[in-house]
Each structure stands twice: as structure tokens, then as C-alpha cells.
Design a protein around this motif. Structure first.
Motif, short mmCIF file in Angstrom:
data_model
loop_
_atom_site.label_atom_id
_atom_site.label_comp_id
_atom_site.label_asym_id
_atom_site.label_seq_id
_atom_site.Cartn_x
_atom_site.Cartn_y
_atom_site.Cartn_z
N GLU A 93 -2.76 2.41 7.87
CA GLU A 93 -3.10 1.05 7.47
C GLU A 93 -1.99 0.42 6.65
O GLU A 93 -1.39 1.08 5.80
CB GLU A 93 -4.38 1.06 6.63
CG GLU A 93 -5.61 1.50 7.40
CD GLU A 93 -6.01 0.50 8.46
OE1 GLU A 93 -5.94 -0.71 8.18
OE2 GLU A 93 -6.37 0.94 9.56
N PRO A 94 -1.69 -0.88 6.87
CA PRO A 94 -0.74 -1.58 6.00
C PRO A 94 -1.31 -1.65 4.58
O PRO A 94 -2.52 -1.63 4.38
CB PRO A 94 -0.66 -2.98 6.61
CG PRO A 94 -1.25 -2.87 7.97
CD PRO A 94 -2.18 -1.71 7.96
N PHE A 95 -0.43 -1.73 3.61
CA PHE A 95 -0.87 -1.81 2.22
C PHE A 95 0.08 -2.69 1.42
O PHE A 95 1.23 -2.87 1.78
CB PHE A 95 -0.99 -0.41 1.60
CG PHE A 95 0.30 0.38 1.59
CD1 PHE A 95 1.16 0.34 0.49
CD2 PHE A 95 0.66 1.15 2.67
CE1 PHE A 95 2.33 1.07 0.48
CE2 PHE A 95 1.84 1.88 2.67
CZ PHE A 95 2.68 1.84 1.57
N ASP A 96 -0.44 -3.24 0.34
CA ASP A 96 0.33 -4.09 -0.57
C ASP A 96 -0.39 -4.03 -1.91
O ASP A 96 -1.49 -4.57 -2.05
CB ASP A 96 0.38 -5.52 -0.04
CG ASP A 96 1.28 -6.42 -0.86
OD1 ASP A 96 1.78 -5.98 -1.91
OD2 ASP A 96 1.48 -7.57 -0.43
N GLU A 97 0.19 -3.34 -2.89
CA GLU A 97 -0.51 -3.13 -4.16
C GLU A 97 0.48 -2.90 -5.29
O GLU A 97 1.66 -2.65 -5.06
CB GLU A 97 -1.45 -1.93 -4.05
CG GLU A 97 -0.73 -0.61 -3.85
CD GLU A 97 -1.68 0.56 -3.66
OE1 GLU A 97 -1.36 1.63 -4.20
OE2 GLU A 97 -2.70 0.42 -2.98
N MET A 98 -0.04 -2.98 -6.49
CA MET A 98 0.72 -2.60 -7.68
C MET A 98 0.30 -1.19 -8.06
O MET A 98 -0.89 -0.89 -8.11
CB MET A 98 0.42 -3.56 -8.84
CG MET A 98 0.95 -4.96 -8.64
SD MET A 98 2.74 -5.05 -8.52
CE MET A 98 3.22 -4.68 -10.19
N TYR A 99 1.28 -0.31 -8.27
CA TYR A 99 1.00 1.07 -8.65
C TYR A 99 1.94 1.44 -9.79
O TYR A 99 3.17 1.41 -9.62
CB TYR A 99 1.18 2.00 -7.44
CG TYR A 99 0.86 3.44 -7.75
CD1 TYR A 99 -0.45 3.86 -7.91
CD2 TYR A 99 1.88 4.36 -7.91
CE1 TYR A 99 -0.75 5.18 -8.20
CE2 TYR A 99 1.60 5.69 -8.20
CZ TYR A 99 0.28 6.08 -8.35
OH TYR A 99 0.00 7.39 -8.65
N LEU A 100 1.40 1.78 -10.94
CA LEU A 100 2.17 2.13 -12.13
C LEU A 100 3.23 1.06 -12.43
O LEU A 100 4.41 1.35 -12.65
CB LEU A 100 2.83 3.50 -11.98
CG LEU A 100 1.87 4.68 -11.81
CD1 LEU A 100 2.66 5.97 -11.60
CD2 LEU A 100 0.96 4.81 -13.01
N ASN A 101 2.80 -0.19 -12.40
CA ASN A 101 3.65 -1.36 -12.66
C ASN A 101 4.78 -1.52 -11.65
O ASN A 101 5.80 -2.15 -11.97
CB ASN A 101 4.21 -1.33 -14.09
CG ASN A 101 3.13 -1.47 -15.12
OD1 ASN A 101 2.17 -2.21 -14.91
ND2 ASN A 101 3.28 -0.77 -16.23
N ARG A 102 4.64 -0.95 -10.48
CA ARG A 102 5.62 -1.13 -9.40
C ARG A 102 4.90 -1.73 -8.19
O ARG A 102 3.77 -1.37 -7.89
CB ARG A 102 6.25 0.20 -8.99
CG ARG A 102 6.88 1.02 -10.10
CD ARG A 102 8.16 0.44 -10.64
NE ARG A 102 9.26 0.44 -9.72
CZ ARG A 102 10.19 1.39 -9.66
NH1 ARG A 102 10.13 2.44 -10.45
NH2 ARG A 102 11.19 1.30 -8.81
N HIS A 103 5.56 -2.65 -7.51
CA HIS A 103 4.97 -3.27 -6.31
C HIS A 103 5.33 -2.40 -5.11
O HIS A 103 6.51 -2.26 -4.77
CB HIS A 103 5.52 -4.69 -6.14
CG HIS A 103 4.97 -5.38 -4.94
ND1 HIS A 103 5.77 -6.02 -4.03
CD2 HIS A 103 3.70 -5.52 -4.50
CE1 HIS A 103 5.01 -6.53 -3.07
NE2 HIS A 103 3.76 -6.25 -3.33
#
Length: 157
Positions: free
Chosen positions: A66-76
């Protein structure tokens, strides 16, 4: 009088254990190494469990992540499937041969993170190619943790 030393005792014990291991019947040793069934019982054909697990992993890898787009540990972090005809890595295959793996583009803070799918359906990244992940998203998250805030350096091949 014969005097026994510790060295003689250890040597004798080692030879006794080695002799017992060599004298063990082969069918009994093969039975002991055969994996257990789902409920801890040993039965004939227990290796089919491993075959079923491998087929399940392969079936999961046949579907595109699946495509994804998120913030993880203050990283895009973001990722999406690559275009079919867009210059991905073909590893010597001609255009007439079917693609067995899914090309996927992953970015961390707009810098490309090179990810690859293994034959068993797991994914690895250029940041840590010894650790496998179920999805490109998991590989991107692991790369962010490994980077400890550092930015990605472009990969030139």
C-alpha cells in the motif's frame, strides 16, 4: 600404579560422547530433528507446515504494498509503487520477461531511500540491508530509527 590425570579424563569423556553420537541410529536422529506439528505432536510430513508458511509469505508478496504518507519520529516518510515503464532496476531482464518483484519508491524528507524486495517477499533498505521487513513502510520506519536524525546521502550507482 597407573595415575590418571585430568587431561586423560577429559579425553576419555570426549571420546565416549563422540562414540555414542556416531553409534546412534540415523532414523532416530532424523526423527529428533523433524519439526513439530501445530500442536507439538510429531507426525509424518511435518515439513508441509514450512511449505505452507512459505506459500503464505509468497502470496502476501504477490499483492502490491500500500502507498503511504506519514510523519514518523518527526520525519516525513512516503512511498508509492513505481511506474511500470519508469527506469527501475531490471537486473538483466528484458522487457518481454515478467517482473517478479514490485518496484517501490520510498522517500524520507524528500530524499530517496532505496528499497528492494527479496525473493521471499520481505523488503530491505540501503540503510540496513541485513534486516528484513514485511513492507516498504516498515523498512522506511526502520531507516528513520537507524539514521538518528541524520539525513540520507544520495545513492549513486
Amino acid at each position: 600404579m597407573l595415575r590418571l590425570t585430568r587431561r586423560d579424563m577429559v579425553r576419555g569423556a570426549t571420546l565416549a560422547v563422540a562414540g555414542a553420537a556416531l553409534a546412534a541410529p540415523v532414523p532416530a536422529a532424523a526423527t529428533a530433528l523433524r519439526p513439530s506439528g501445530p500442536h507439538g505432536t510429531r507426525h509424518r510430513g511435518a515439513n508441509t507446515t514450512h511449505i505452507a508458511e512459505a506459500n503464505a509469505t509468497r502470496a502476501r508478496s504477490d499483492s502490491a504494498p500500500e502507498p503511504f504518507d506519514e510523519m514518523y519520529l518527526n520525519r516525513h516518510i512516503e512511498g508509492w509503487p513505481a511506474e511500470e515503464d519508469g527506469g527501475g532496476h531490471h537486473h538483466g531482464r528484458t522487457s518481454r520477461e515478467p517482473q517478479q518483484s514490485t518496484e517501490f519508491i520510498v522517500r524520507v524528507d524528500d530524499d530517496e531511500l532505496h528499497v528492494m524486495q527479496n525473493a521471499d517477499g520481505t523488503w530491505i533498505s540501503v540503510v540496513n540491508h541485513y534486516e528484513t521487513h514485511r513492507t516498504p513502510r516498515d523498512a522506511a520506519r526502520s531507516a528513520v530509527r537507524e539514521l538518528h536524525g541524520a539525513s540520507l546521502v544520495p545513492l549513486t550507482v
